[in-house]
Design an enzyme around this catalytic site. Structure first.
Site, PDB file in Angstrom:
ATOM      1  N   ASP A  29      -3.571 121.076 -32.327  1.00 41.10           N
ATOM      2  CA  ASP A  29      -4.381 122.076 -31.639  1.00 41.10           C
ATOM      3  C   ASP A  29      -5.223 122.848 -32.661  1.00 41.10           C
ATOM      4  O   ASP A  29      -4.727 123.227 -33.732  1.00 41.10           O
ATOM      5  CB  ASP A  29      -3.475 123.040 -30.858  1.00 41.10           C
ATOM      6  CG  ASP A  29      -4.234 123.853 -29.828  1.00 41.10           C
ATOM      7  OD1 ASP A  29      -3.979 123.665 -28.635  1.00 41.10           O
ATOM      8  OD2 ASP A  29      -5.088 124.682 -30.223  1.00 41.10           O
ATOM      9  N   ILE A  30      -6.505 123.061 -32.313  1.00 44.43           N
ATOM     10  CA  ILE A  30      -7.431 123.739 -33.238  1.00 44.43           C
ATOM     11  C   ILE A  30      -7.062 125.224 -33.420  1.00 44.43           C
ATOM     12  O   ILE A  30      -7.388 125.840 -34.438  1.00 44.43           O
ATOM     13  CB  ILE A  30      -8.879 123.588 -32.718  1.00 44.43           C
ATOM     14  CG1 ILE A  30      -9.894 123.735 -33.837  1.00 44.43           C
ATOM     15  CG2 ILE A  30      -9.177 124.529 -31.574  1.00 44.43           C
ATOM     16  CD1 ILE A  30     -11.300 123.306 -33.432  1.00 44.43           C
ATOM     17  N   ASN A  85      -0.646 122.741 -18.402  1.00 45.04           N
ATOM     18  CA  ASN A  85      -1.278 123.685 -17.484  1.00 45.04           C
ATOM     19  C   ASN A  85      -2.243 122.970 -16.541  1.00 45.04           C
ATOM     20  O   ASN A  85      -3.039 122.142 -16.978  1.00 45.04           O
ATOM     21  CB  ASN A  85      -2.068 124.734 -18.280  1.00 45.04           C
ATOM     22  CG  ASN A  85      -1.178 125.536 -19.213  1.00 45.04           C
ATOM     23  OD1 ASN A  85      -0.022 125.784 -18.901  1.00 45.04           O
ATOM     24  ND2 ASN A  85      -1.714 125.935 -20.353  1.00 45.04           N
ATOM     25  N   GLN A  92      -5.098 126.858 -17.728  1.00 45.25           N
ATOM     26  CA  GLN A  92      -5.840 125.701 -18.244  1.00 45.25           C
ATOM     27  C   GLN A  92      -7.252 126.133 -18.638  1.00 45.25           C
ATOM     28  O   GLN A  92      -7.946 126.809 -17.869  1.00 45.25           O
ATOM     29  CB  GLN A  92      -5.905 124.591 -17.179  1.00 45.25           C
ATOM     30  CG  GLN A  92      -6.490 123.295 -17.728  1.00 45.25           C
ATOM     31  CD  GLN A  92      -6.461 122.148 -16.713  1.00 45.25           C
ATOM     32  OE1 GLN A  92      -6.168 122.357 -15.532  1.00 45.25           O
ATOM     33  NE2 GLN A  92      -6.766 120.947 -17.170  1.00 45.25           N
ATOM     34  N   HIS A  98      -3.693 117.454 -20.552  1.00 46.47           N
ATOM     35  CA  HIS A  98      -3.069 117.405 -21.873  1.00 46.47           C
ATOM     36  C   HIS A  98      -1.693 118.062 -21.808  1.00 46.47           C
ATOM     37  O   HIS A  98      -1.457 118.939 -20.973  1.00 46.47           O
ATOM     38  CB  HIS A  98      -3.931 118.095 -22.941  1.00 46.47           C
ATOM     39  CG  HIS A  98      -4.363 119.473 -22.574  1.00 46.47           C
ATOM     40  ND1 HIS A  98      -5.428 119.711 -21.732  1.00 46.47           N
ATOM     41  CD2 HIS A  98      -3.869 120.686 -22.890  1.00 46.47           C
ATOM     42  CE1 HIS A  98      -5.568 121.020 -21.561  1.00 46.47           C
ATOM     43  NE2 HIS A  98      -4.620 121.629 -22.248  1.00 46.47           N
ATOM     44  N   HIS A 100       1.014 120.174 -24.148  1.00 45.18           N
ATOM     45  CA  HIS A 100       1.251 120.927 -25.387  1.00 45.18           C
ATOM     46  C   HIS A 100       2.670 120.670 -25.872  1.00 45.18           C
ATOM     47  O   HIS A 100       3.619 120.721 -25.072  1.00 45.18           O
ATOM     48  CB  HIS A 100       1.159 122.440 -25.135  1.00 45.18           C
ATOM     49  CG  HIS A 100      -0.174 122.933 -24.706  1.00 45.18           C
ATOM     50  ND1 HIS A 100      -1.061 123.506 -25.583  1.00 45.18           N
ATOM     51  CD2 HIS A 100      -0.777 122.974 -23.494  1.00 45.18           C
ATOM     52  CE1 HIS A 100      -2.157 123.888 -24.928  1.00 45.18           C
ATOM     53  NE2 HIS A 100      -1.997 123.570 -23.652  1.00 45.18           N
TER      54      HIS A 100
HETATM   55  P1  5GP Z   1      -5.088 124.741 -22.102  1.00 42.06           P
HETATM   56  O1  5GP Z   1      -5.240 126.225 -22.139  1.00 42.06           O
HETATM   57  O2  5GP Z   1      -6.239 124.076 -21.377  1.00 42.06           O
HETATM   58  O3  5GP Z   1      -3.747 124.262 -21.620  1.00 42.06           O
HETATM   59  O4  5GP Z   1      -5.130 124.282 -23.622  1.00 42.06           O
HETATM   60  C1  5GP Z   1      -6.284 123.938 -24.301  1.00 42.06           C
HETATM   61  C2  5GP Z   1      -5.927 123.884 -25.764  1.00 42.06           C
HETATM   62  O5  5GP Z   1      -6.905 123.115 -26.430  1.00 42.06           O
HETATM   63  C3  5GP Z   1      -5.908 125.254 -26.445  1.00 42.06           C
HETATM   64  O6  5GP Z   1      -4.628 125.437 -27.034  1.00 42.06           O
HETATM   65  C4  5GP Z   1      -7.028 125.177 -27.471  1.00 42.06           C
HETATM   66  O7  5GP Z   1      -6.716 125.834 -28.661  1.00 42.06           O
HETATM   67  C5  5GP Z   1      -7.184 123.685 -27.674  1.00 42.06           C
HETATM   68  N1  5GP Z   1      -8.541 123.242 -28.001  1.00 42.06           N
HETATM   69  C6  5GP Z   1      -9.679 123.593 -27.363  1.00 42.06           C
HETATM   70  N2  5GP Z   1     -10.745 122.949 -27.904  1.00 42.06           N
HETATM   71  C7  5GP Z   1     -10.243 122.168 -28.904  1.00 42.06           C
HETATM   72  C8  5GP Z   1     -10.838 121.262 -29.829  1.00 42.06           C
HETATM   73  O8  5GP Z   1     -12.060 121.051 -29.857  1.00 42.06           O
HETATM   74  N3  5GP Z   1     -10.010 120.631 -30.705  1.00 42.06           N
HETATM   75  C9  5GP Z   1      -8.659 120.840 -30.705  1.00 42.06           C
HETATM   76  N4  5GP Z   1      -7.945 120.165 -31.608  1.00 42.06           N
HETATM   77  N5  5GP Z   1      -8.060 121.679 -29.840  1.00 42.06           N
HETATM   78  C10 5GP Z   1      -8.838 122.333 -28.946  1.00 42.06           C
END
Ligand code: 5GP
Ligand code: ZN
Length: 135
Positions: A29-30, A85, A92, A98, A100
């Site tokens: 994760d970034i 999520n 989300q 995805h 985590h």
């Molecule tokens: P969500 O909130 O949708 O469950 O999680 C999205 C996750 O993707 C977040 O933890 C966010 O930090 C990560 N993320 C968003 N954009 C990027 C990206 O371009 N590269 C990577 N490696 N992670 C990302």
């Protein structure tokens, strides 16, 4: 369609890949909750768990087990959260399915409380029946 996780999963955008097979790419994760926070991305686009095939959903969670074990060993963490999520309300932010995998350390700053919904045993039982009837 302009989906960042499609591009990452297919290797069109470079990422810190820790695992790849025909169906998935697993990246760091970034903006990690803790160091070692991984994201499991299917290579085919599905916005959420409802859109992902049963076969890929099963494979994704099997892969989560494998990644969780590797994360635990690599980080020597005290615990691991596996989170997924669906929908903005559920947190989300990227609308490509995805999972985590988040290492947890005693006293870390990750906040994942569920809160507490005020209800009663009859309502819980009635909702259980409704869910059963929708399977
Ligand atoms: P969500 O909130 O949708 O469950 O999680 C999205 C996750 O993707 C977040 O933890 C966010 O930090 C990560 N993320 C968003 N954009 C990027 C990206 O371009 N590269 C990577 N490696 N992670 C990302
Ligand atoms: Zn996508």
């Amino acid at each position: 369609m302009d989906c960042i996780f499609c591009k990452i999963a297919k290797g069109e955008i470079p990422s810190t890949t820790v695992y790849e097979d025909n169906d998935f790419r697993v990246i760091q994760d970034i903006n990690p909750a803790n160091l070692g926070h991984c994201l499991i991305l299917p290579k085919t686009h599905a916005a959420n768990i409802y859109e992902l095939s049963e076969e890929l959903t099963g494979k994704a969670f099997m892969l989560a087990k494998k990644i969780a074990a590797a994360v635990q060993k690599a980080t020597d963490c005290d615990g691991v959260n596996i989170l997924q999520n669906n929908g903005e309300t559920a947190g989300q932010t990227v609308f490509h399915f995805h999972i985590h995998v988040i290492p947890r350390l005693k006293g870390d700053d990750v906040k994942l409380g569920f809160g507490s919904f005020k209800t009663d045993s009859e309502s819980i039982a009635a909702m259980g029946e409704r869910i059963k009837n929708n399977l």
